[in-house]
Design an enzyme around this catalytic site. Sequence first.
Site, PDB file in Angstrom:
ATOM      1  N   TYR A 119       7.678   0.449   7.170  1.00 43.32           N
ATOM      2  CA  TYR A 119       7.341   1.183   5.963  1.00 43.32           C
ATOM      3  C   TYR A 119       6.514   0.285   5.040  1.00 43.32           C
ATOM      4  CZ  TYR A 119      10.914   4.631   7.324  1.00 43.32           C
ATOM      5  OH  TYR A 119      11.663   5.581   7.971  1.00 43.32           O
ATOM      6  N   SER A 120       5.914   0.893   4.007  1.00 39.87           N
ATOM      7  CA  SER A 120       5.046   0.083   3.156  1.00 39.87           C
ATOM      8  C   SER A 120       5.814  -1.046   2.476  1.00 39.87           C
ATOM      9  CB  SER A 120       4.335   0.952   2.120  1.00 39.87           C
ATOM     10  OG  SER A 120       5.243   1.729   1.388  1.00 39.87           O
ATOM     11  N   GLU A 121       7.097  -0.825   2.144  1.00 40.77           N
ATOM     12  CA  GLU A 121       7.946  -1.915   1.672  1.00 40.77           C
ATOM     13  C   GLU A 121       9.389  -1.717   2.102  1.00 40.77           C
ATOM     14  OE1 GLU A 121       4.553  -2.675  -1.113  1.00 40.77           O
ATOM     15  OE2 GLU A 121       5.691  -0.848  -0.714  1.00 40.77           O
ATOM     16  N   THR A 122      10.061  -2.856   2.249  1.00 35.85           N
ATOM     17  CA  THR A 122      11.515  -2.895   2.380  1.00 35.85           C
ATOM     18  C   THR A 122      12.045  -3.762   1.255  1.00 35.85           C
ATOM     19  OG1 THR A 122      11.503  -2.550   4.777  1.00 35.85           O
ATOM     20  CG2 THR A 122      13.445  -3.612   3.846  1.00 35.85           C
ATOM     21  N   HIS A 125       8.470   2.182  -5.702  1.00 34.58           N
ATOM     22  CA  HIS A 125       9.183   3.186  -4.908  1.00 34.58           C
ATOM     23  C   HIS A 125      10.372   2.578  -4.188  1.00 34.58           C
ATOM     24  CE1 HIS A 125       7.198   1.897  -1.105  1.00 34.58           C
ATOM     25  NE2 HIS A 125       8.164   2.567  -0.516  1.00 34.58           N
TER      26      HIS A 125
END
Length: 285
Positions: A44-47, A74
Site C-alpha cells: 500500500y502507499s503507506e504502512t 490517511h
Amino acid sequence: MNADVLRYSAFTTDPAGGNPAGVVLDARHLSDIDMQRIAADVGYSETAFLLPRADGAFDVRYFSPLAEVPFCGHATIAATVAHAVAHGAGEKVLHTRAGRVSVRVDPQLSATLTSVEPRVAALEDADLDRILTALRWRRDELDPALPPAVGYAGAWHPVIAVSTRDRLARLDYDFDALAGLMAQCGWTTLNLIWRENADTFHARNPFPPGGVVEDPATGAAAAALGAYLATRDALPPQRRFIIRQGDDLGRPSRIDVAVPMDPRDGVRVSGRAVKIEGAWRPLRS
C-alpha cells in the site's frame, strides 16, 4: 520478523473505497529494516507503525513500499481508528518525524487529526515547467485563480489547480521523470486539484517517490491544501471544505478539512476508516 499487520481503508466506510493502509499497533520489536520490508510486502502507499510510549502517547513511523516518509494523513486516520477498535475511542497523541499530531476518534469511529504547523512556499517557475512536462499538461489548462505553490502540513506537496474536471480526469504522466524531480525537490505527492465550487474540491495525488502511481486519498496533502487556500483568501466563509479523491481510480474517498482562523494552530482533517478483510491488493506501480 513477526508482526500482526492490520489493513484499514481511510476516508471511506466501504473497504473497496478510500486509501488502504497497513497498520501495526505495536512495532516496538521491529527494526527499521523490518518496517521497510513489511511496507514493501503490504504494497500500500503507506504502512503505519505505532510504538506505544510510557506516557500513553505513541511514536509513529510511516513507510511506503520504497522509503520512509515523515508523515502520512490517511495512514494516521487508519491507524488511530484501528487502535480505537482495539482499545477504545478518544484522544491520541502521535509523535511523528514531522512533529506532534493529535487525533480524536469518536465512538462512531470518525477520526480528526490536527496537523503540525503548516507552511506555504513559492513554486519556482522552472520546477513548474518540469512538473507540467512530466504530467503532459499545458500552462493554459491551469486555474489562474489558484496559482501553483508548495504546501506543507507534515510533508511537502506542490499544489497545481486545473480549470476543468476533464483535465484532471485525464492523468497519464511520465512516472520516472516525475519520480526523479520529486525526489530531488523533497516532495511527497503532487496535489492536483479542481475546484467544483467554493467548498468542494476534486483531487488526484501522484506518488512516484513511494513507488505508487497515485494515492486514492491523501490526508497530509489535504491539510496542506487548507493552508494554501488560507494564504490565497480562497476558503469559504465557514473555513471548511471537502475533497473528493479516488473517483478516477474506482476508490472514492471523502476528506473533510477545517482551517482555524490562525492556521498555525494546525489544519484539521477528518474522515472514517474501515477494516479490510480477506486477501489484500497492493496499489504499487
